[in-house]
Design a protein around this motif. Structure first.
Motif, PDB file in Angstrom:
ATOM      1  N   UNK A 447       0.825  -1.221   0.000  1.00 39.76           N
ATOM      2  CA  UNK A 447       0.000   0.000   0.000  1.00 39.76           C
ATOM      3  C   UNK A 447       0.865   1.279   0.000  1.00 39.76           C
ATOM      4  N   UNK A 448       2.177   1.133  -0.178  1.00 39.69           N
ATOM      5  CA  UNK A 448       3.066   2.307  -0.139  1.00 39.69           C
ATOM      6  C   UNK A 448       2.751   3.283  -1.273  1.00 39.69           C
ATOM      7  N   UNK A 449       2.725   4.570  -0.947  1.00 47.31           N
ATOM      8  CA  UNK A 449       2.553   5.641  -1.941  1.00 47.31           C
ATOM      9  C   UNK A 449       3.951   6.107  -2.331  1.00 47.31           C
ATOM     10  N   UNK A 450       4.319   5.855  -3.578  1.00 44.77           N
ATOM     11  CA  UNK A 450       5.673   6.188  -4.031  1.00 44.77           C
ATOM     12  C   UNK A 450       5.796   7.681  -4.298  1.00 44.77           C
ATOM     13  N   UNK A 451       6.999   8.181  -4.105  1.00 42.34           N
ATOM     14  CA  UNK A 451       7.284   9.614  -4.286  1.00 42.34           C
ATOM     15  C   UNK A 451       6.918  10.061  -5.699  1.00 42.34           C
ATOM     16  N   UNK A 452       6.070  11.114  -5.770  1.00 44.01           N
ATOM     17  CA  UNK A 452       5.687  11.670  -7.067  1.00 44.01           C
ATOM     18  C   UNK A 452       4.648  10.864  -7.825  1.00 44.01           C
ATOM     19  N   UNK A 453       4.179   9.759  -7.212  1.00 42.25           N
ATOM     20  CA  UNK A 453       3.187   8.916  -7.894  1.00 42.25           C
ATOM     21  C   UNK A 453       1.835   9.614  -7.992  1.00 42.25           C
ATOM     22  N   UNK A 454       1.503  10.441  -7.005  1.00 38.46           N
ATOM     23  CA  UNK A 454       0.234  11.177  -6.973  1.00 38.46           C
ATOM     24  C   UNK A 454       0.559  12.662  -6.841  1.00 38.46           C
ATOM     25  N   UNK A 455      -0.056  13.513  -7.683  1.00 32.52           N
ATOM     26  CA  UNK A 455       0.260  14.939  -7.629  1.00 32.52           C
ATOM     27  C   UNK A 455      -0.955  15.834  -7.413  1.00 32.52           C
ATOM     28  N   UNK A 456      -2.049  15.242  -6.868  1.00 38.28           N
ATOM     29  CA  UNK A 456      -3.200  16.058  -6.470  1.00 38.28           C
ATOM     30  C   UNK A 456      -3.575  15.678  -5.042  1.00 38.28           C
ATOM     31  N   UNK A 457      -4.092  16.630  -4.309  1.00 39.74           N
ATOM     32  CA  UNK A 457      -4.451  16.346  -2.918  1.00 39.74           C
ATOM     33  C   UNK A 457      -5.613  15.365  -2.844  1.00 39.74           C
ATOM     34  N   UNK A 458      -6.554  15.469  -3.753  1.00 36.45           N
ATOM     35  CA  UNK A 458      -7.725  14.605  -3.713  1.00 36.45           C
ATOM     36  C   UNK A 458      -7.316  13.149  -3.787  1.00 36.45           C
ATOM     37  N   UNK A 459      -6.471  12.814  -4.747  1.00 41.49           N
ATOM     38  CA  UNK A 459      -6.052  11.431  -4.912  1.00 41.49           C
ATOM     39  C   UNK A 459      -5.138  11.006  -3.763  1.00 41.49           C
ATOM     40  N   UNK A 460      -4.291  11.922  -3.318  1.00 41.77           N
ATOM     41  CA  UNK A 460      -3.383  11.601  -2.232  1.00 41.77           C
ATOM     42  C   UNK A 460      -4.154  11.362  -0.939  1.00 41.77           C
ATOM     43  N   UNK A 461      -5.178  12.151  -0.677  1.00 42.75           N
ATOM     44  CA  UNK A 461      -5.997  12.009   0.520  1.00 42.75           C
ATOM     45  C   UNK A 461      -6.691  10.651   0.521  1.00 42.75           C
ATOM     46  N   UNK A 462      -7.179  10.250  -0.650  1.00 45.53           N
ATOM     47  CA  UNK A 462      -7.860   8.963  -0.773  1.00 45.53           C
ATOM     48  C   UNK A 462      -6.886   7.813  -0.524  1.00 45.53           C
ATOM     49  N   UNK A 463      -5.683   7.904  -1.108  1.00 40.75           N
ATOM     50  CA  UNK A 463      -4.704   6.829  -0.954  1.00 40.75           C
ATOM     51  C   UNK A 463      -4.244   6.708   0.512  1.00 40.75           C
ATOM     52  N   UNK A 464      -4.118   7.834   1.184  1.00 38.47           N
ATOM     53  CA  UNK A 464      -3.686   7.788   2.586  1.00 38.47           C
ATOM     54  C   UNK A 464      -4.744   7.124   3.453  1.00 38.47           C
ATOM     55  N   UNK A 465      -5.992   7.470   3.252  1.00 34.71           N
ATOM     56  CA  UNK A 465      -7.054   6.897   4.076  1.00 34.71           C
ATOM     57  C   UNK A 465      -7.293   5.426   3.778  1.00 34.71           C
ATOM     58  N   UNK A 466      -6.779   4.942   2.669  1.00 35.26           N
ATOM     59  CA  UNK A 466      -6.924   3.518   2.325  1.00 35.26           C
ATOM     60  C   UNK A 466      -5.788   2.661   2.861  1.00 35.26           C
ATOM     61  N   UNK A 467      -4.799   3.297   3.543  1.00 35.66           N
ATOM     62  CA  UNK A 467      -3.724   2.499   4.142  1.00 35.66           C
ATOM     63  C   UNK A 467      -4.319   1.734   5.322  1.00 35.66           C
ATOM     64  N   UNK A 468      -4.238   0.400   5.313  1.00 35.00           N
ATOM     65  CA  UNK A 468      -4.916  -0.401   6.350  1.00 35.00           C
ATOM     66  C   UNK A 468      -4.152  -0.389   7.677  1.00 35.00           C
ATOM     67  N   UNK A 469      -4.827  -0.870   8.712  1.00 30.97           N
ATOM     68  CA  UNK A 469      -4.204  -0.997  10.026  1.00 30.97           C
ATOM     69  C   UNK A 469      -4.259  -2.458  10.441  1.00 30.97           C
ATOM     70  N   UNK A 470      -3.112  -3.015  10.779  1.00 28.85           N
ATOM     71  CA  UNK A 470      -3.044  -4.353  11.371  1.00 28.85           C
ATOM     72  C   UNK A 470      -1.602  -4.609  11.805  1.00 28.85           C
ATOM     73  N   UNK A 471      -1.427  -5.740  12.427  1.00 27.73           N
ATOM     74  CA  UNK A 471      -0.098  -6.173  12.800  1.00 27.73           C
ATOM     75  C   UNK A 471       0.310  -5.744  14.180  1.00 27.73           C
ATOM     76  N   UNK A 472       1.536  -6.125  14.513  1.00 26.84           N
ATOM     77  CA  UNK A 472       2.093  -5.799  15.814  1.00 26.84           C
ATOM     78  C   UNK A 472       3.603  -5.601  15.666  1.00 26.84           C
ATOM     79  N   UNK A 473       4.215  -5.075  16.712  1.00 22.89           N
ATOM     80  CA  UNK A 473       5.654  -4.831  16.689  1.00 22.89           C
ATOM     81  C   UNK A 473       5.980  -3.415  16.220  1.00 22.89           C
TER      82      UNK A 473
END
Length: 588
Positions: A447-473
């Motif tokens: 789910x990593x957002x690569x540098x320069x892959x997205x250049x609008x806030x709308x798309x970047x905001x969507x990609x950030x909120x889609x980063x999941x939460x799980x795991x430990x450590x």
């Protein structure tokens, strides 16, 4: 029979000795006269000693007539006086530019000098002093160039005078003369000087004879005038309360004070005054003189600050100094503004910066800076930039800690907080570029957002909120190493734009986070940490200080109120943290 008896009586009377002894010789030089002559008892009618000197053949080099023959012995008084009236009493008082015959009569055996057997050489101390004066480089040998230096130092009309004296020594020009050889030559020459001074021929030198002798030396040289007061000081120094000097006293003062006064050794190489500088010498270019150098304001002296003229006629430092203009590092023209300097980047230049307000550029830093004499500007160069935020020319990497201590609800708050920070900036290919990923005991590359892959806030905001939460450590070191190995090396990262890393965490790293942080800082990355205090997590202030860029207090932000305090106030503070100094957004 009576006639024979009378003649015998007359002969006996004639042959009776007078009690006077004279050095008798016929030689080509005074030195040879001393070496081969003999002291003989004079007959009764021979009441005086005589000395005859002939200058008969001119030198092809100098044109001066050289000493050809010296005769000495006993003579009848009136015959000698008659010869003395017809000839100069001493050739040395003049300059032999024509054939000369000089005659002298005296009633002392010291008229020429008595050759006497001695346990040590004549006037040893005076001769040793004279030898040291010639031995300029102090190697125990008088070389031809040193003898030449003494001739030049006296400004003798024959500059090879002393060299010529030593020509009788085998290989002198190649090997020079040690003290014994020097003494054999110069003892005769010094005794000649005494003969010159001894005008009345009594074997002693009175003050007035000494003074007249010094004045006469000016005829043999082109300078070196000695005043009567100076002559008196020299005379009384050795003669003390006596009214006359003997031979050794005369040789002592002549080899010391007189030679020092008459001989002026100069350094031949000219020591120039440096351009834009000054030179101050204690005694011009004469041996012993020290010359010090300074430069005018705005210039730095390169080379020796002081040089000394040595007895060898050379400077102790052959290359003099020069003055170089002091320069400060050159400023580049600001982006969106103009810089004008009064003297480029030279010392005392004043540079003023103005920004193009019509296009929205504002100044950061001081608008005026002056180049000092230490080659440093009084203040860093100001830069022109648009207000940050919203304008920032940066490559930003955001790293989110998604360990189990965060929790799902707080995870949403954290992602929203990150999105709000980005929202305060203008995002484009030419301004702010953003990359982001999460980590726990693994790095989520899917789910990593690569540098320069997205250049609008709308798309970047969507990609950030889609980063999941799980795991430990909490392997923060592993996450930082991923940023070093991959995130900051993808094609979207611009080489001439500052890299900023923003790490959000609520706990202590369970691996080594300091080493990869150092690697990031070594490649120029500006490392920042936002520590969020959480009931389920624990922060390590010291660990964070070792991770961030210097100064540490400007790159660490602790949110003590936990995830609920991720408000607009902290959005603005972190935005300023990201902005940093706009003057450093572009790398040179």
């Amino acid at each position: 029979m009576k006639i024979i008896t009378i003649l015998s009586v007359i002969s006996m009377i004639w042959r009776e000795t007078s009690g006077l002894s004279c050095l008798t010789c016929s030689a080509s030089s005074l030195q040879q006269c001393y070496a081969t002559g003999k002291v003989k008892q004079c007959w009764q009618r021979q009441q005086v000693c005589y000395t005859e000197v002939r200058y008969e053949q001119p030198s092809q080099v100098t044109g001066l007539y050289t000493l050809k023959r010296v005769s000495a012995g006993c003579k009848q008084k009136y015959a000698c006086m008659n010869d003395e009236r017809q000839n100069p009493t001493n050739c040395y008082h003049g300059t032999p530019r024509s054939p000369q015959r000089c005659y002298r009569c005296c009633r002392s055996p010291q008229c020429v000098g008595m050759r006497v057997e001695r346990s040590e050489p004549l006037c040893y101390d005076a001769m040793k002093k004279f030898f040291k004066r010639f031995d300029a480089n102090e190697d125990g040998i008088v070389h031809a160039w040193e003898a030449q230096l003494q001739s030049e130092g006296r400004k003798m009309k024959s500059i090879a005078f002393f060299v010529t004296l030593f020509t009788g020594i085998k290989d002198f020009k190649q090997k020079g003369a040690d003290f014994d050889k020097f003494q054999s030559v110069m003892s005769a020459w010094l005794e000649e000087q005494k003969l010159v001074a001894d005008r009345n021929g009594n074997g002693k030198i009175s003050f007035w004879e000494f003074y007249l002798f010094l004045r006469g030396q000016k005829a043999l040289t082109n300078g070196g005038k000695v005043t009567q007061t100076e002559a008196k000081e020299m005379f009384t120094k050795l003669a003390q309360k006596q009214l006359e000097m003997d031979l050794c006293q005369f040789m002592d003062v002549y080899s010391g004070d007189v030679s020092k006064k008459l001989t002026v050794i100069k350094c031949k190489q000219r020591m120039y005054i440096p351009k834009y500088g000054t030179r101050k010498c204690t005694n011009y270019d004469i041996s012993g003189s020290k010359c010090s150098f300074t430069c005018k304001r705005g210039y730095k002296l390169i080379g020796p600050t002081e040089v000394t003229c040595l007895r060898t006629g050379r400077w102790d430092k052959p290359r003099g100094p020069y003055c170089r203009a002091i320069k400060c590092p050159r400023f580049s023209q600001p982006n969106g503004g103009l810089m004008k300097c009064s003297r480029s980047n030279y010392a005392f230049s004043q540079c003023k910066t103005t920004c193009d307000a019509k296009t929205g550029f504002v100044m950061t830093g001081s608008g005026v800076s002056t180049c000092t004499e230490t080659a440093k500007w009084t203040k860093p160069a100001a830069c022109c930039s648009r207000p940050c935020p919203p304008f920032a020319t940066l490559d930003l990497i955001m790293i989110f800690d998604s360990s189990s201590s965060v929790g799902k609800e707080n995870w949403k708050k954290l992602l929203q907080f990150g999105a709000n920070i980005i929202k305060s900036f203008h995002i484009s290919d030419s301004t702010l570029r953003v990359g982001a990923f999460r980590y726990n005991k693994h790095v989520d590359v899917r789910t990593e957002i690569k540098m320069g892959e997205v250049n609008t806030f709308k798309e970047l905001n969507e990609r950030i909120h889609n980063i999941p939460y799980n795991g430990s450590g909490t392997l923060t070191g592993q996450a930082l190493q991923h940023a070093y190995d991959y995130s900051l090396r993808v094609g979207g990262n611009r080489p001439n734009v500052r890299d900023v890393l923003l790490l959000f965490t609520d706990g202590v790293s369970q691996d080594d986070a300091v080493a990869p942080a150092r690697r990031l800082k070594s490649m120029g990355v500006n490392v920042n940490v936002v520590g969020i205090k959480n009931m389920r997590g624990k922060l390590d202030q010291k660990q964070m200080e070792m991770m961030v860029s210097a100064p540490e207090e400007e790159h660490i932000m602790i949110i003590s109120g936990g995830f609920d305090e991720l408000t607009e106030k902290f959005v603005q503070r972190i935005s300023k943290l990201v902005c940093g100094n706009p003057c450093k957004h572009f790398l040179t």
